[in-house]
Design an enzyme around this catalytic site. Structure first.
Site, short mmCIF file in Angstrom:
data_model
loop_
_atom_site.label_atom_id
_atom_site.label_comp_id
_atom_site.label_asym_id
_atom_site.label_seq_id
_atom_site.Cartn_x
_atom_site.Cartn_y
_atom_site.Cartn_z
CE LYS A 184 -2.96 2.42 3.23
NZ LYS A 184 -3.96 2.25 4.27
C1 5RP Z 1 -2.27 4.74 8.37
C2 5RP Z 1 -2.82 3.92 7.29
C3 5RP Z 1 -4.17 4.27 6.77
O1 5RP Z 1 -4.91 3.11 6.69
C4 5RP Z 1 -4.01 4.90 5.43
O2 5RP Z 1 -3.37 6.11 5.54
C5 5RP Z 1 -5.30 4.94 4.57
O3 5RP Z 1 -6.12 5.88 4.95
P1 5RP Z 1 -6.27 7.29 4.23
O4 5RP Z 1 -7.00 7.01 2.93
O5 5RP Z 1 -7.10 8.05 5.22
O6 5RP Z 1 -4.90 7.86 3.97
O7 5RP Z 1 -2.23 2.99 6.82
O8 5RP Z 1 -0.93 4.48 8.48
#
Ligand code: 5RP
Length: 257
Positions: free
Chosen positions: A173
């Site tokens: 991610k």
């Molecule tokens: C925090 C994360 C969150 O899940 C990620 O940032 C996704 O959320 P957003 O779309 O609000 O950024 O991994 O570390």
């Protein structure tokens, strides 16, 4: 890859179109009661039927999510810092794989902090988690956390995503950036993008569209859904973009109805 691992991965990224809309609500693990998630069940329960999976902590899973909801869980298993600290990179593995199994999760998630003070610790944590993941058949999603001093550009994000994949992560991610196709080209495992801080609905839908068109497997989006004025309409619009290829303009019209 054995049956359990493949089966769980197919619950996260649909084999029908190789796409996913993950709903991220794990922010509280270092941010506490994040806007929109003060009472997570109230915001999230109506959205669950429209998400392909839910990314969250074991505390919120056990206390706020009905176990009868048949939603794949991506469990946040790294932590140890809070937003009160300057350096957020000092994380460790905070949940045992046995507890993840007990919770019947489909994947576990951990952040790595490339270029940060605790870079090595976070990569070794990922490595240990991947070893445990293969032992139990549980995929690992690595989050490329970006420190305040780092540029969210394709050079940095390609580096971070590749290190995550080389260390063994099954899904990565990361953030969307200019030249995102380079991040995708050089990362051998599926990539999903975070939404980042709340922007306008149009911008968030455009981001999802661009990311998927440049090769992302979908989104792992949080604030731009649960902090939207209309979270339910927003998750439906994001889903149309990711799974049906709807363009952002028409997705926004859908959102606005
Ligand atoms: C925090 C994360 C969150 O899940 C990620 O940032 C996704 O959320 P957003 O779309 O609000 O950024 O991994 O570390």
């Amino acid at each position: 890859m054995d049956y359990g691992m493949k089966n769980r991965l197919s619950r996260i990224i649909s084999p029908k179109d190789n796409k996913t809309v993950m709903l991220a609500i794990d922010h509280g693990y270092f941010m506490g009661p994040t806007g929109g998630l003060e009472e997570p069940d109230k915001t999230i329960s109506p959205l669950i039927p429209f998400a392909d999976s839910l990314m969250l902590t074991r505390g919120i899973l056990r206390t706020k999510i009905n176990p009868e909801f048949n939603i794949p869980i991506v469990l946040r298993v790294s932590g140890g810092t809070s937003i009160l600290k300057e350096d957020l990179s000092d994380e460790d593995i905070s949940v045992s794989m046995e507890d993840a199994v007990r919770l019947n999760v489909s994947a576990v998630a951990l952040s790595i902090f490339i270029g940060s003070a605790h870079e090595k610790q976070s990569i070794i944590n990922l490595s240990k988690l991947v070893d445990k993941g293969y032992k139990y058949g549980i995929p690992v999603l690595a989050v490329t956390a970006v420190g305040r001093d780092m540029n969210r550009d394709s050079r940095y994000l390609s580096l971070a995503c590749r290190i995550a994949a080389e260390t063994g992560a099954n899904i990565v991610k990361t953030y969307y950036c200019d030249n995102f196709e380079e991040v995708i080209r050089t990362c051998p495992v599926p990539v999903v993008v975070a939404g980042g801080k709340k922007t306008t609905e149009q911008e968030a839908l455009q981001l999802a569209y661009n990311a998927v068109n440049k090769g992302a497997s979908g989104v792992d989006m949080g604030r731009n859904i649960f902090q939207s004025e209309k979270p339910l309409s927003m998750i439906k619009a994001v889903k149309s973009v990711v799974h049906d290829g709807l363009d952002p303009k028409n997705a926004f019209i859908e959102y606005s109805k």
